[in-house]
Scaffold this motif. Structure first.
Motif, PDB file in Angstrom:
ATOM      1  N   TYR A 187       7.261  11.993  18.380  1.00 56.62           N
ATOM      2  CA  TYR A 187       7.528  12.001  16.943  1.00 56.62           C
ATOM      3  C   TYR A 187       7.173  13.344  16.328  1.00 56.62           C
ATOM      4  CZ  TYR A 187       8.152   6.927  16.961  1.00 56.62           C
ATOM      5  OH  TYR A 187       8.612   5.665  17.186  1.00 56.62           O
ATOM      6  N   VAL A 188       7.883  13.693  15.269  1.00 60.38           N
ATOM      7  CA  VAL A 188       7.522  14.833  14.432  1.00 60.38           C
ATOM      8  C   VAL A 188       6.926  14.265  13.151  1.00 60.38           C
ATOM      9  CG1 VAL A 188       8.371  16.789  13.085  1.00 60.38           C
ATOM     10  CG2 VAL A 188       9.295  16.350  15.373  1.00 60.38           C
ATOM     11  N   VAL A 189       5.697  14.634  12.839  1.00 64.16           N
ATOM     12  CA  VAL A 189       4.999  14.118  11.663  1.00 64.16           C
ATOM     13  C   VAL A 189       5.298  15.013  10.462  1.00 64.16           C
ATOM     14  CG1 VAL A 189       2.745  13.634  10.627  1.00 64.16           C
ATOM     15  CG2 VAL A 189       3.182  13.052  13.025  1.00 64.16           C
ATOM     16  N   LEU A 190       5.647  14.391   9.341  1.00 65.63           N
ATOM     17  CA  LEU A 190       5.932  15.120   8.102  1.00 65.63           C
ATOM     18  C   LEU A 190       4.934  14.702   7.028  1.00 65.63           C
ATOM     19  CD1 LEU A 190       9.834  14.795   7.964  1.00 65.63           C
ATOM     20  CD2 LEU A 190       8.493  16.729   8.809  1.00 65.63           C
ATOM     21  N   SER A 191       4.478  15.685   6.266  1.00 67.06           N
ATOM     22  CA  SER A 191       3.541  15.398   5.180  1.00 67.06           C
ATOM     23  C   SER A 191       4.320  14.868   3.977  1.00 67.06           C
ATOM     24  CB  SER A 191       2.779  16.668   4.786  1.00 67.06           C
ATOM     25  OG  SER A 191       3.668  17.603   4.190  1.00 67.06           O
ATOM     26  N   GLU A 192       3.600  14.249   3.029  1.00 63.67           N
ATOM     27  CA  GLU A 192       4.241  13.745   1.816  1.00 63.67           C
ATOM     28  C   GLU A 192       4.868  14.886   1.027  1.00 63.67           C
ATOM     29  OE1 GLU A 192       4.844  10.775   0.901  1.00 63.67           O
ATOM     30  OE2 GLU A 192       3.698   9.707   2.426  1.00 63.67           O
ATOM     31  N   GLU A 193       4.216  16.058   1.033  1.00 64.31           N
ATOM     32  CA  GLU A 193       4.753  17.221   0.320  1.00 64.31           C
ATOM     33  C   GLU A 193       6.062  17.691   0.951  1.00 64.31           C
ATOM     34  OE1 GLU A 193       3.453  21.799  -0.869  1.00 64.31           O
ATOM     35  OE2 GLU A 193       1.979  20.424   0.007  1.00 64.31           O
ATOM     36  N   GLU A 194       6.124  17.702   2.279  1.00 64.56           N
ATOM     37  CA  GLU A 194       7.360  18.105   2.962  1.00 64.56           C
ATOM     38  C   GLU A 194       8.496  17.119   2.677  1.00 64.56           C
ATOM     39  OE1 GLU A 194       5.813  20.414   6.976  1.00 64.56           O
ATOM     40  OE2 GLU A 194       5.571  18.226   6.855  1.00 64.56           O
ATOM     41  N   ILE A 195       8.166  15.848   2.625  1.00 66.17           N
ATOM     42  CA  ILE A 195       9.180  14.839   2.334  1.00 66.17           C
ATOM     43  C   ILE A 195       9.677  14.984   0.901  1.00 66.17           C
ATOM     44  CG2 ILE A 195       9.601  12.352   2.116  1.00 66.17           C
ATOM     45  CD1 ILE A 195       7.564  11.968   4.387  1.00 66.17           C
ATOM     46  N   ARG A 196       8.735  15.213  -0.031  1.00 66.58           N
ATOM     47  CA  ARG A 196       9.126  15.378  -1.438  1.00 66.58           C
ATOM     48  C   ARG A 196      10.016  16.589  -1.622  1.00 66.58           C
ATOM     49  NH1 ARG A 196       3.788  13.612  -2.613  1.00 66.58           N
ATOM     50  NH2 ARG A 196       3.084  15.784  -2.626  1.00 66.58           N
ATOM     51  N   SER A 197       9.745  17.665  -0.882  1.00 65.00           N
ATOM     52  CA  SER A 197      10.540  18.891  -1.033  1.00 65.00           C
ATOM     53  C   SER A 197      11.983  18.698  -0.565  1.00 65.00           C
ATOM     54  CB  SER A 197       9.890  20.035  -0.244  1.00 65.00           C
ATOM     55  OG  SER A 197       9.976  19.799   1.152  1.00 65.00           O
ATOM     56  N   ALA A 198      12.219  17.697   0.293  1.00 71.83           N
ATOM     57  CA  ALA A 198      13.567  17.441   0.794  1.00 71.83           C
ATOM     58  C   ALA A 198      14.367  16.537  -0.128  1.00 71.83           C
ATOM     59  CB  ALA A 198      13.501  16.820   2.187  1.00 71.83           C
ATOM     60  N   HIS A 199      13.681  15.841  -1.043  1.00 73.90           N
ATOM     61  CA  HIS A 199      14.390  14.957  -1.963  1.00 73.90           C
ATOM     62  C   HIS A 199      15.346  15.763  -2.842  1.00 73.90           C
ATOM     63  CE1 HIS A 199      11.147  11.594  -1.779  1.00 73.90           C
ATOM     64  NE2 HIS A 199      12.135  11.357  -0.950  1.00 73.90           N
ATOM     65  N   PRO A 200      16.555  15.265  -3.079  1.00 76.54           N
ATOM     66  CA  PRO A 200      17.482  15.969  -3.967  1.00 76.54           C
ATOM     67  C   PRO A 200      16.963  15.965  -5.402  1.00 76.54           C
ATOM     68  CG  PRO A 200      18.335  13.801  -3.426  1.00 76.54           C
ATOM     69  CD  PRO A 200      17.136  14.013  -2.562  1.00 76.54           C
ATOM     70  N   LYS A 201      17.270  17.004  -6.137  1.00 76.32           N
ATOM     71  CA  LYS A 201      16.817  17.119  -7.521  1.00 76.32           C
ATOM     72  C   LYS A 201      17.581  16.132  -8.392  1.00 76.32           C
ATOM     73  CE  LYS A 201      16.215  20.414 -11.311  1.00 76.32           C
ATOM     74  NZ  LYS A 201      16.456  21.804 -11.779  1.00 76.32           N
ATOM     75  N   SER A 202      16.853  15.351  -9.181  1.00 82.62           N
ATOM     76  CA  SER A 202      17.487  14.389 -10.075  1.00 82.62           C
ATOM     77  C   SER A 202      17.989  15.119 -11.311  1.00 82.62           C
ATOM     78  CB  SER A 202      16.485  13.303 -10.481  1.00 82.62           C
ATOM     79  OG  SER A 202      17.093  12.375 -11.340  1.00 82.62           O
ATOM     80  N   THR A 203      19.324  15.139 -11.488  1.00 86.09           N
ATOM     81  CA  THR A 203      19.934  15.880 -12.602  1.00 86.09           C
ATOM     82  C   THR A 203      20.402  14.970 -13.724  1.00 86.09           C
ATOM     83  OG1 THR A 203      22.112  15.765 -11.549  1.00 86.09           O
ATOM     84  CG2 THR A 203      20.732  17.683 -11.044  1.00 86.09           C
ATOM     85  N   GLN A 204      20.242  13.651 -13.558  1.00 87.22           N
ATOM     86  CA  GLN A 204      20.734  12.678 -14.536  1.00 87.22           C
ATOM     87  C   GLN A 204      22.229  12.854 -14.784  1.00 87.22           C
ATOM     88  OE1 GLN A 204      17.665  10.976 -14.152  1.00 87.22           O
ATOM     89  NE2 GLN A 204      18.497  10.133 -16.028  1.00 87.22           N
ATOM     90  N   THR A 205      22.945  13.252 -13.721  1.00 87.09           N
ATOM     91  CA  THR A 205      24.373  13.513 -13.851  1.00 87.09           C
ATOM     92  C   THR A 205      25.160  12.853 -12.736  1.00 87.09           C
ATOM     93  OG1 THR A 205      23.933  15.673 -14.872  1.00 87.09           O
ATOM     94  CG2 THR A 205      26.146  15.314 -13.990  1.00 87.09           C
ATOM     95  N   ILE A 206      26.267  12.221 -13.095  1.00 84.64           N
ATOM     96  CA  ILE A 206      27.237  11.742 -12.124  1.00 84.64           C
ATOM     97  C   ILE A 206      28.263  12.855 -11.987  1.00 84.64           C
ATOM     98  CG2 ILE A 206      28.967   9.977 -11.602  1.00 84.64           C
ATOM     99  CD1 ILE A 206      27.350   8.090 -13.471  1.00 84.64           C
ATOM    100  N   GLU A 207      28.096  13.682 -10.990  1.00 84.68           N
ATOM    101  CA  GLU A 207      28.902  14.895 -10.860  1.00 84.68           C
ATOM    102  C   GLU A 207      30.175  14.619 -10.066  1.00 84.68           C
ATOM    103  OE1 GLU A 207      28.638  19.403  -8.972  1.00 84.68           O
ATOM    104  OE2 GLU A 207      27.010  17.971  -8.666  1.00 84.68           O
ATOM    105  N   ILE A 208      31.308  14.632 -10.767  1.00 78.01           N
ATOM    106  CA  ILE A 208      32.589  14.392 -10.108  1.00 78.01           C
ATOM    107  C   ILE A 208      32.957  15.620  -9.277  1.00 78.01           C
ATOM    108  CG2 ILE A 208      35.064  14.035 -10.485  1.00 78.01           C
ATOM    109  CD1 ILE A 208      34.360  12.384 -12.934  1.00 78.01           C
ATOM    110  N   ILE A 209      33.278  15.384  -7.995  1.00 77.06           N
ATOM    111  CA  ILE A 209      33.594  16.504  -7.100  1.00 77.06           C
ATOM    112  C   ILE A 209      35.068  16.532  -6.706  1.00 77.06           C
ATOM    113  CG2 ILE A 209      31.274  16.767  -6.164  1.00 77.06           C
ATOM    114  CD1 ILE A 209      31.985  14.925  -3.890  1.00 77.06           C
TER     115      ILE A 209
END
Length: 277
Positions: free
Chosen positions: A72-94
């Protein structure tokens, strides 16, 4: 109207449509909670070391991802949080795609979208445009730190946001390894005609009230019967709520013109500092 679980805006080009997200479904299954029969206290789940069988305290638990079998590769809570996508409060049509191009197996959870604040006119414009073009809007949206691929679809007088499974999550039909008598069947005309007649004889209009979960009905009837007889135990519980921000509306006509022209929105000129007197 049910409580909004998210507030933000639909975004395409330079147009923003403020909306509220409301669940289009409700869980109707029976939830069986674990209770201690001696005290009627709720029973939780213990964290158990699968090798030793002993309970592990929260501070001794880390999160790991299996890299190879048994490694296993162990990840810290900080590393996991840094990978979370930024919440923009937007439904971005692509992109806008034909409605029949989205595979059935990719469709997941539907949500209703309600216009918020002064967004009613723009909301209606997008809905009618999707109807007339036969398109659905593919969009990216972040809910609770998780990124989703979604499809924005018109439904009567409303818009529905359908969460889609990522293509990598959907297995190919080739994995079924269907035999040739299924993929290239030899069916007699009479067989097809009889099957078609059977379908026609059994055809009916969609009546939602005709279809119910019989297990749930029986369980809830039993619960009601025992409750009426006074067989009820008190268990305390608490729930929290969270308020979310919303977005503002900007002039629609001007933004549509700019979006079509591919020009960025003009920024307000910075105010000049006042001179000291």
């Amino acid at each position: 109207m049910p409580r909004a679980i998210w507030k933000g805006a639909i975004s395409f080009g330079l147009v923003h449509i403020p909306v509220s997200l409301v669940s289009a479904t409700s869980s109707q299954g029976v939830d069986f909670d674990w209770l201690d029969k001696r005290s009627m206290d709720p029973v939780g789940y213990k964290r158990i070391n699968k090798t030793t069988g002993k309970e592990v305290t929260k501070e001794n638990i880390v999160k790991g991802v299996a890299y190879e079998k048994g490694r296993y590769v162990v990840l810290s809570e900080e590393e996991i949080r840094s990978a979370h996508p930024k919440s923009t409060q937007t439904i971005e049509i692509i992109a806008f795609v034909a409605s029949d191009q989205i595979p059935l197996q990719n469709i997941d959870t539907p949500y209703f979208l309600a216009p918020d604040k002064r967004g009613g006119k723009v909301y209606a414009l997008l809905r009618e445009t999707l109807k007339k073009t036969g398109k659905v809007a593919l969009a990216n949206v972040v809910l609770h730190t998780k990124q989703h691929l979604a499809a924005l679809m018109p439904l009567e007088s409303a818009l529905v946001l359908v969460m889609l499974r990522w293509p990598a999550e959907v297995r190919s039909l080739d994995e079924l390894e269907l035999p040739s008598d299924v993929t290239k069947p030899s069916l007699a005309k009479g067989e097809l005609e009889m099957a078609k007649r059977l379908v026609e004889d059994m055809s009916a209009d969609w009546q939602p009230d005709d279809y119910r979960d019989s297990f749930q009905d029986k369980i809830m009837a039993l619960v009601a019967k025992k409750a009426k007889a006074g067989k009820i135990e008190d268990v305390e519980s608490s729930e929290g709520s969270e308020e979310r921000k919303t977005a503002d509306v900007i002039d629609l006509t001007e933004l549509l013109k700019r979006s079509l022209a591919g020009k960025p929105a003009k920024k307000a000129a910075p105010k000049k500092p006042r001179k000291a007197s």
